[in-house]
Design a protein around this motif. Sequence first.
Motif, short mmCIF file in Angstrom:
data_model
loop_
_atom_site.label_atom_id
_atom_site.label_comp_id
_atom_site.label_asym_id
_atom_site.label_seq_id
_atom_site.Cartn_x
_atom_site.Cartn_y
_atom_site.Cartn_z
N LYS A 21 -17.17 -9.70 -31.05
CA LYS A 21 -17.91 -8.25 -30.31
C LYS A 21 -16.93 -7.94 -29.23
N SER A 22 -16.35 -8.87 -28.60
CA SER A 22 -15.55 -8.35 -27.50
C SER A 22 -14.28 -7.71 -27.96
N SER A 23 -13.89 -8.15 -29.18
CA SER A 23 -12.48 -7.50 -29.72
C SER A 23 -12.76 -5.96 -30.15
N ILE A 24 -14.17 -5.74 -30.84
CA ILE A 24 -14.50 -4.46 -31.19
C ILE A 24 -14.41 -3.62 -30.19
N LEU A 25 -15.06 -4.29 -28.80
CA LEU A 25 -15.31 -3.17 -27.52
C LEU A 25 -13.92 -2.77 -26.99
N THR A 26 -13.01 -3.86 -27.05
CA THR A 26 -11.64 -3.69 -26.46
C THR A 26 -10.94 -2.76 -27.31
N SER A 27 -11.00 -2.79 -28.62
CA SER A 27 -10.32 -2.09 -29.55
C SER A 27 -10.93 -0.46 -29.25
N LEU A 28 -12.11 -0.15 -28.98
CA LEU A 28 -12.47 0.95 -28.57
C LEU A 28 -11.92 1.63 -27.57
N VAL A 29 -11.85 0.87 -26.41
CA VAL A 29 -11.46 1.27 -24.89
C VAL A 29 -9.75 1.34 -25.21
N LYS A 30 -9.22 0.28 -25.61
CA LYS A 30 -7.66 0.36 -25.53
C LYS A 30 -7.07 1.11 -26.64
N ASP A 31 -7.91 1.22 -27.74
CA ASP A 31 -7.16 1.97 -29.02
C ASP A 31 -6.23 1.12 -29.62
N THR A 32 -6.33 -0.21 -29.49
CA THR A 32 -5.53 -1.24 -30.06
C THR A 32 -6.03 -2.61 -29.95
N PHE A 33 -5.45 -3.49 -30.77
CA PHE A 33 -5.91 -5.03 -30.59
C PHE A 33 -5.21 -5.59 -29.70
N ILE A 34 -5.90 -6.59 -29.03
CA ILE A 34 -5.42 -7.17 -27.94
C ILE A 34 -5.16 -8.74 -28.49
N THR A 35 -4.12 -9.41 -28.46
CA THR A 35 -3.89 -10.70 -29.21
C THR A 35 -4.21 -11.74 -28.26
N SER A 36 -4.12 -11.24 -26.69
CA SER A 36 -4.18 -12.27 -25.76
C SER A 36 -5.61 -12.94 -25.73
N PRO A 37 -5.99 -13.92 -25.46
CA PRO A 37 -7.31 -14.46 -25.31
C PRO A 37 -8.10 -13.44 -24.26
N LEU A 38 -9.34 -13.24 -24.67
CA LEU A 38 -10.13 -12.22 -23.92
C LEU A 38 -11.16 -13.24 -23.08
N GLN A 39 -11.65 -12.70 -22.00
CA GLN A 39 -12.90 -13.30 -21.35
C GLN A 39 -14.00 -13.38 -22.41
N PRO A 40 -14.97 -14.27 -22.00
CA PRO A 40 -16.03 -14.54 -22.98
C PRO A 40 -16.87 -13.34 -23.07
N THR A 41 -17.12 -12.68 -21.89
CA THR A 41 -17.91 -11.25 -22.16
C THR A 41 -17.51 -10.11 -21.20
N LEU A 42 -17.40 -9.23 -21.75
CA LEU A 42 -16.57 -8.15 -21.13
C LEU A 42 -17.57 -7.40 -20.18
N PRO A 43 -17.20 -6.73 -18.94
CA PRO A 43 -18.40 -6.10 -18.45
C PRO A 43 -18.78 -4.65 -18.95
N PRO A 44 -19.80 -4.28 -18.66
CA PRO A 44 -20.43 -3.03 -19.49
C PRO A 44 -19.41 -1.55 -19.20
N ILE A 45 -19.10 -0.81 -20.03
CA ILE A 45 -18.44 0.24 -19.90
C ILE A 45 -19.30 1.45 -20.14
N THR A 46 -18.89 2.72 -19.85
CA THR A 46 -19.63 3.90 -20.10
C THR A 46 -18.71 5.00 -20.36
N LEU A 47 -19.01 5.46 -21.61
CA LEU A 47 -18.52 6.77 -22.01
C LEU A 47 -19.06 7.98 -21.75
N PRO A 48 -18.23 8.89 -21.00
CA PRO A 48 -18.89 10.32 -20.74
C PRO A 48 -19.01 10.89 -22.07
N PRO A 49 -19.92 12.11 -21.98
CA PRO A 49 -19.94 13.05 -22.90
C PRO A 49 -18.78 13.58 -23.29
#
Length: 645
Positions: A21-49
């Motif tokens: 779940k978190s990897s999918i969200l990170t990939s959306l925001v960073k536009d790349t795959f993060i190999t380092s361990p992620l925090q258990p739950t990412l904070p909410p993000i907001t995408l403007p129109p």
Amino acid sequence: MLQSIMSTVRICIVGDEGVGKSSILTSLVKDTFITSPLQPTLPPITLPPTLGTPENVTTTIVDTSSLPQSRDALRKEVRKCNVILLVYSDHYSYERVALYWMPYFRSLGVNVPVVLCASKSDLASANSSTAQIVEEEMLPVMAEFKEIDSCIRVSAREHFNINECFWLAQKAVTHPIAPIYDAKENALKPAAVEALKRVFYLSDQDQDGVLNDAELHDFQRKCFEKDISADDLTNIKRTIQRWSSVSGELEHGVDLDSFLLLHRIFAEKGRHETIWIILRKFNYADSLSLKDTFLHPKFDIPPFASAELSPAGYRFFVDLFITHDADNDGGLSDTELATLFAPTPGVPTSWTDSNFPHCTVTNTSGFVTLQGWLAQWSMTTFEDPKVTLEYLAYLGFEALPGKTSASALKLTKPRRRRSGNSPCRTETVDRTVLFCYLLGAPGSGKSTLLNAFLNRPFSPTYNPTIKPRTAVNSVELPGGKQIHLILSELGELEPAVLENPQKLESCDLIAYCYDSSDPDSFAHVSSLRSKYSVLTSVPSIFIATKADQDRVVQRAEVQPDAYCEALAMSKPLHVSAQWKSIGEVFVQVAEFSTMPGMGMPKVEDEDDGLQWVGLMAGVGVAVVGVAAGVVMWKKFGGPGSGSGT
């Protein structure tokens, strides 16, 4: 939630631990795959129109944890969201979709769309194609749970379908499939069919039952603001042919069945956003009903004013009539009327109550003519402009940019309040729709006047009027001005109306009718004016009917001519429905309606000359009673001559 009032789409990412779940969200925001361990739950993000979200909405994405200690937070987020992105990555987490997650959402009482997401597609077996996974995994669970709107395979490592995944989630809210398509029945839902039928009807400009190439081009420009190429048009027709038993090349165009089939194909192929774009261009809300602001645009009428059709409104109804008069016989038959009102709830209730089309002008076959059609809409707009606005919307009136259907109507100047001084003799009203009550004793000829007003043949048969009856027609005044005159007789509701000041306030004139061949007829008129004093403040005219028969002395305290003379009003008009000149009486009724001072009593004022004021009927009768007695004495030679009244 209605799309029309939604400004934010809230997506909740849900699934077992470790599904990505978190990897999918990170990939959306960073536009790349993060190999380092992620925090258990990412904070909410907001995408403007500005990031390209559909329908120009802001998108908030919330990551969640399925750990027991996070269960309360998970429950709150699921209940707050507009759409759930349900993620699985292997056979175990896939089984949990049907066995745990979907029942869990139902137990919370949420009813939001779910997008099923198969993550880590880069780790799937080389033999497992997308088509196979869809067929074996996704379609069965979609068939079991109607809440699942769509499904997709993604890979955070390869950034595969990441943007598309969230776009599907957004689309599930802004372009929901549930209201328009029944996956179990493989069919469009009834409400969607009815909406698309109206879209087809309004797009079929020549009403020949098919959308020809020119109409399809116009349809494309209206809905998608771009032209359709010849190749695209050919492909659409070929698609329809492949999915149906239609033979030939659809040379004449796309008929209704093919139009509906095309939209079913869109739904089945996941292109339901196309259907929603079309429906919203035609002012449909998510409930598949027309938007209330479209049906009922703001149109406030000041006190004592009224509404009329504007030139644009008349032009629209003229074009509508001409388009639907398929046989060019000058009248709309029952079949043609049914076709015309197909995109509406049917003929307005008020029309049925007024016995349309018999309340207006018809041809010899009993079909409403263009003259009667326009008169009917003029009356409807005068009586209840909200109905006209609704039907303008249903029937496809297109206002200029920045305008609403209210531009098809216009406001009149408020009429003078009937209190204090009455209008002067030369004062005129600028309205083109005028309303007149016909009052008089039963059998005085009111119904016959209404028939003559509508150019119906004279009938000697007497049929008493029980229910109120209304007739509307156009009248040409001297000088060429056209007005629509509404005449109404009240039947058994006469006392109720005369006791209601608001009903009387809406009328421009009262025409008092009496049978000049019936000695008891005028007494009813003088009695009404004595009983209801408010009548003396309403402009009026007196009509003596059946003038082709012998005129008799009225058994009333005052004879009609003397009654009018004492009030300084015009003497009664003597008419007969069997005279060719009967139409002149309606011109005079219309003239009196446009010049209210002509229909008011007058008295002399020493300082100001002639002033028009409302006289109490009882006073008028008392004044003329003595004079009339002298006249009768001289006429009949004294009290012993035998035949006095």
